[in-house]
Design a protein around this motif. Structure first.
Motif, short mmCIF file in Angstrom:
data_model
loop_
_atom_site.label_atom_id
_atom_site.label_comp_id
_atom_site.label_asym_id
_atom_site.label_seq_id
_atom_site.Cartn_x
_atom_site.Cartn_y
_atom_site.Cartn_z
N ALA A 156 0.85 -1.19 0.00
CA ALA A 156 0.00 0.00 0.00
C ALA A 156 0.89 1.24 0.00
O ALA A 156 2.00 1.21 0.54
N PRO A 157 0.44 2.35 -0.60
CA PRO A 157 1.22 3.59 -0.51
C PRO A 157 1.39 4.01 0.94
O PRO A 157 0.50 3.81 1.77
N MET A 158 2.54 4.60 1.25
CA MET A 158 2.84 5.03 2.61
C MET A 158 2.87 6.55 2.66
O MET A 158 3.64 7.20 1.95
N LEU A 159 2.00 7.13 3.49
CA LEU A 159 2.00 8.57 3.72
C LEU A 159 2.94 8.88 4.88
O LEU A 159 2.66 8.51 6.02
N ILE A 256 9.38 4.46 -5.30
CA ILE A 256 9.01 5.80 -5.76
C ILE A 256 8.78 6.66 -4.54
O ILE A 256 8.03 6.27 -3.63
N VAL A 257 9.42 7.83 -4.51
CA VAL A 257 9.21 8.82 -3.46
C VAL A 257 8.59 10.06 -4.09
O VAL A 257 9.07 10.54 -5.12
N VAL A 258 7.52 10.58 -3.51
CA VAL A 258 6.91 11.83 -3.96
C VAL A 258 7.03 12.81 -2.79
O VAL A 258 6.26 12.75 -1.83
N ASP A 259 8.00 13.70 -2.87
CA ASP A 259 8.22 14.68 -1.80
C ASP A 259 7.25 15.84 -1.97
O ASP A 259 6.98 16.28 -3.09
N GLU A 287 3.52 -1.99 -10.63
CA GLU A 287 4.79 -2.72 -10.54
C GLU A 287 4.99 -3.37 -9.17
O GLU A 287 6.06 -3.90 -8.89
N ARG A 288 3.96 -3.28 -8.31
CA ARG A 288 3.99 -3.92 -7.00
C ARG A 288 5.21 -3.49 -6.18
O ARG A 288 5.99 -4.31 -5.69
N LEU A 289 5.37 -2.18 -6.05
CA LEU A 289 6.50 -1.65 -5.31
C LEU A 289 6.04 -0.53 -4.39
O LEU A 289 4.97 0.07 -4.60
N PRO A 290 6.81 -0.22 -3.35
CA PRO A 290 6.37 0.78 -2.37
C PRO A 290 6.46 2.21 -2.92
O PRO A 290 7.38 2.54 -3.67
N VAL A 291 5.49 3.02 -2.53
CA VAL A 291 5.46 4.44 -2.86
C VAL A 291 5.38 5.22 -1.55
O VAL A 291 4.49 4.96 -0.73
N TYR A 311 -4.20 3.99 2.48
CA TYR A 311 -2.79 4.31 2.55
C TYR A 311 -2.34 4.09 3.99
O TYR A 311 -3.13 4.24 4.92
N ARG A 312 -1.08 3.75 4.17
CA ARG A 312 -0.54 3.57 5.52
C ARG A 312 0.06 4.89 5.98
O ARG A 312 1.02 5.38 5.41
N CYS A 313 -0.54 5.49 7.00
CA CYS A 313 -0.07 6.78 7.51
C CYS A 313 0.97 6.56 8.61
O CYS A 313 0.70 5.88 9.61
N VAL A 314 2.16 7.14 8.40
CA VAL A 314 3.25 7.02 9.37
C VAL A 314 3.64 8.43 9.80
O VAL A 314 4.11 9.22 8.98
N PRO A 315 3.45 8.79 11.07
CA PRO A 315 3.74 10.15 11.50
C PRO A 315 5.21 10.35 11.90
O PRO A 315 5.85 9.44 12.41
N LEU A 316 5.70 11.55 11.63
CA LEU A 316 6.97 12.04 12.18
C LEU A 316 6.61 13.32 12.93
O LEU A 316 6.53 14.39 12.34
N ALA A 317 6.38 13.20 14.22
CA ALA A 317 5.79 14.30 14.97
C ALA A 317 6.82 15.26 15.56
O ALA A 317 6.47 16.38 15.95
#
Length: 683
Positions: A156-159, A256-259, A287-291, A311-317
């Motif tokens: 899944a895409p990672m936020l 793939i990274v989308v900044d 392509e079954r790869l992480p974004v 999407y998987r939400c990962v915080p950097l607080a």
């Protein structure tokens, strides 16, 4: 083929030998010899019979190049279908323009020279990497989540929802290191060209034994071709670029990274109006790869998907190194005395406590950032005697006054003239600027802070080659006390000495007709505030002043708490009540003509055609209206909104509608152009 040709599919040619799908070659088209791509054949039984005697033979194939990867072809085909463009038009438009000029022998020579150059370049796989900073707890958790997602058969895409200065780039670097060590390639997208060099420098420093190439429109045609070839041939380990890089042909892509994924620059506004962020997510799925989607202020569409666990939400607080977000303070401009009624009466530029804060930073040797998202000296010149204003003769917009150049310039069509000695209508010599841009703000700061070293960064000041890098280097070296800038300076820059940010006149977006305006304003202000407080020693006294006429607005209440979640929740509730994205799906049909009546007639005929299509009951077609800026470069622009609660039903109608629009175009001879804009950023 281009959309206006009416030919959306592939053309048939006669070849002496089979060529793999994705192969590049030259083919005759009319009297021209053009670049072509061999495309996969349609499903069995879906193709029309072909009379081989009527086919023209292909030209020379580019045998030295491997075919474009199947996943690349699938991405191009999806993008063409979704954004309602011809597949050939889209696929060829995202290739390097230099390819169109070369035949097979010329490209082979270019390729041979590049391979020799790459062989001479040092590329030691065991080059010592620089010391990596220790990971904070949040960063380590984010990387553990990334590895867990990467291990899944369909990640899944990672936020990566990290506040400014929380170390998102370090997470990108570690994630890229992981996939590179596995023999894969990494694609990193940034929203604007001016963010490319600094991020490129960080990746190059971290991966000295890897080949990194950039992809953006600022490169020369030869550079774009060589970097594209490096990607296709597998020579490039890391591709870093703007939205066009989403189509980089990478046979070993692993990440793939989308900044700054929320940035509107990811949406193409001409030709095939694709969203690079959305295509990055689709490419990851394909392509079954992480974004990884990184942002302190995610787009509401991305945020909603994260809340729905799509999407998987990962915080950097927390900020890295002990830095804290600046204290946000609001000043109510309504309590200040109003200027007299004279047209040239000077309004108060800075509230007294704001000016005092600027003086304090100056006395302590700290830096300040003054943010105003409007370049030029003043938005308009005005004659108080007859009411004349500096309108553009070719656009429905004002020409902006640029004092240093003594010009009036339209920022839409580029039309420029010298400032007249007097009013063109009545001859009055006393014509005055109205409003304020960054050029005027720079002048006013110089008067308010005698002796301060003031620099300005905007599209005018950074126009020449190397000017932006030079200005930024001065800021980083401490040679600037106050930096004045537009949104160019609010994104991605790590200014260690800035402890004060002042936002001047941000209120205009609060009540704009564009439903996305508050979202963009909140992101801009959060990004601007994030330039302060990055150094731990000065973080405690860092602050952001917002001069506003509406201090009670909910947007500012969320900004004071740095609470994106609260802002997003309130905005999503408003969007749901109004039936706006992400709770509905939109497309705009745009038409342009010198006579607005012609564009209006085309859209009205298009609406009638849409009403007769199957599934029209699930789609709402609104009456055509002029665009927010109705005329640009002498062309009148009219648009018609199409809305549906179902993305699939909207897409089905658009697919059936598009061929009819080509027919209607032929019946409206005065029409300059038309286009469908799927998922428009503004309506």
């Amino acid at each position: 083929m281009p959309q206006h040709s009416g030919l959306g599919g592939a053309l048939d040619y006669l070849g002496e030998r089979p060529l793999a799908a994705g192969s590049l070659l030259r083919v005759p088209l009319g009297r021209r010899d053009v670049l072509g791509i061999v495309w996969q054949r349609p499903a069995e039984g879906a193709e029309d019979p072909v009379d081989e005697a009527a086919l023209r033979p292909i030209g020379a194939a580019f045998d030295g190049l491997p075919p474009l990867p199947p996943a690349w072809l699938a991405l191009a085909e999806f993008a063409a279908a979704y954004y309602q463009r011809g597949v050939g038009e889209l696929a060829l438009s995202v290739l390097p323009p230099e390819l169109r000029k070369l035949d097979a022998p010329a490209l082979a020579k270019r390729q041979a020279r590049l391979i020799k150059r790459w062989a001479r370049e040092p590329k030691d796989a065991f080059a010592a990497s620089p010391e990596r900073p220790a990971l904070a707890t949040d960063q380590a958790a984010a990387l553990a989540e990334f590895e867990a997602l990467r291990a899944q058969p369909q990640p899944a895409p990672m936020l990566l929802h990290g506040v400014t200065g929380s170390g998102k780039t370090e997470v990108y670097l570690r994630a890229a290191e992981s996939v590179l060590d596995a023999g894969r390639q990494a694609l990193v997208l940034v929203p604007e060209i001016n963010l490319t060099p600094q991020l490129e420098a960080r990746f190059a420093a971290r991966f000295p034994g890897r080949r990194l190439v950039a992809m953006h429109s600022g490169l020369t045609p030869a550079q774009r071709l060589s970097h594209w070839l490096a990607a296709l041939l597998g020579e490039a380990d890391i591709v870093l670029g703007t939205r066009m890089a989403v189509f980089a042909p990478l046979p070993r892509l692993g990440l793939i990274v989308v900044d700054e994924e929320h940035d509107p620059s990811y949406k193409q506004q001409e030709g095939a109006r694709y969203s690079a962020r959305d295509l990055a997510v689709y490419r990851g799925h394909l392509e079954r790869l992480p974004v990884i989607l990184g942002s302190a202020t995610p787009s509401l569409e991305t945020w909603q998907r994260a809340q729905q666990a799509r999407y998987r939400c990962v915080p950097l607080a927390q900020r890295i190194g002990g830095g804290v977000l600046p204290r946000v303070r609001l000043f109510d401009m309504g309590v200040l005395p109003r200027p007299s009624g004279a047209i040239d009466a000077a309004p108060i530029v800075f509230a007294p406590p704001v000016l005092q804060s600027l003086h304090e930073r100056l006395a302590r040797g700290e830096q300040s950032l003054v943010f105003l998202n409007r370049r030029g000296y003043a938005p308009v010149l005005h004659c108080g005697a007859c009411g004349w204003k500096s309108g553009c003769p070719h656009c429905s917009a004002w020409r902006v006054f640029h004092k240093r150049e003594r010009t009036l310039r339209c920022h839409h069509c580029g039309f420029s003239e010298r400032v007249p000695r007097g009013c063109p209508d009545c001859g009055n010599l006393d014509i005055a600027p109205l409003g304020r841009g960054t050029e005027k703000l720079e002048e006013q700061l110089a008067a308010a802070l005698p002796g301060a070293r003031i620099a300005r960064i905007d599209a005018d000041a950074a126009r020449g080659k190397g000017q932006l890098e030079s200005r930024l280097a001065e800021v980083h070296a401490g040679e600037v006390d106050v930096l004045v800038g537009t949104q160019m300076v609010t994104k991605g820059h790590d200014f260690r000495r800035i402890t004060l940010v002042v936002a001047v006149s941000p209120d205009s977006a609060l009540f704009a007709s564009d439903f996305r305006a508050p979202e963009r304003l909140f992101a801009l202000l959060m990004q601007a505030g994030g330039r302060a407080g990055r150094d731990a020693e000065a973080a405690a006294r860092s602050e952001m002043w917002v001069q506003t006429w509406h201090p009670q607005h909910p947007l500012y209440a969320a900004l004071k708490k740095h609470d994106f979640g609260a802002f997003a929740t309130s905005q999503l509730a408003e969007r749901q009540a109004a039936g706006l994205p992400p709770y509905s799906h939109l497309a705009l049909l745009r038409a342009e003509a010198r006579d607005p009546a012609l564009a209006m007639a085309f859209l009205q005929a298009a609406a009638a055609a849409a009403a007769a299509l199957p599934g029209a009951d699930a789609v709402t077609v609104y009456p055509p209206v002029p665009a927010s800026i109705a005329k640009v470069a002498g062309i009148e622009r009219v648009q018609m909104l199409v809305e549906s609660a179902s993305r699939a039903r909207l897409q089905r109608l658009l697919a059936d509608w598009s061929p009819l629009l080509h027919t209607l175009r032929a019946a409206h001879k005065g029409l300059a152009r038309w286009a469908i804009d799927v998922d428009p950023l503004a309506i």
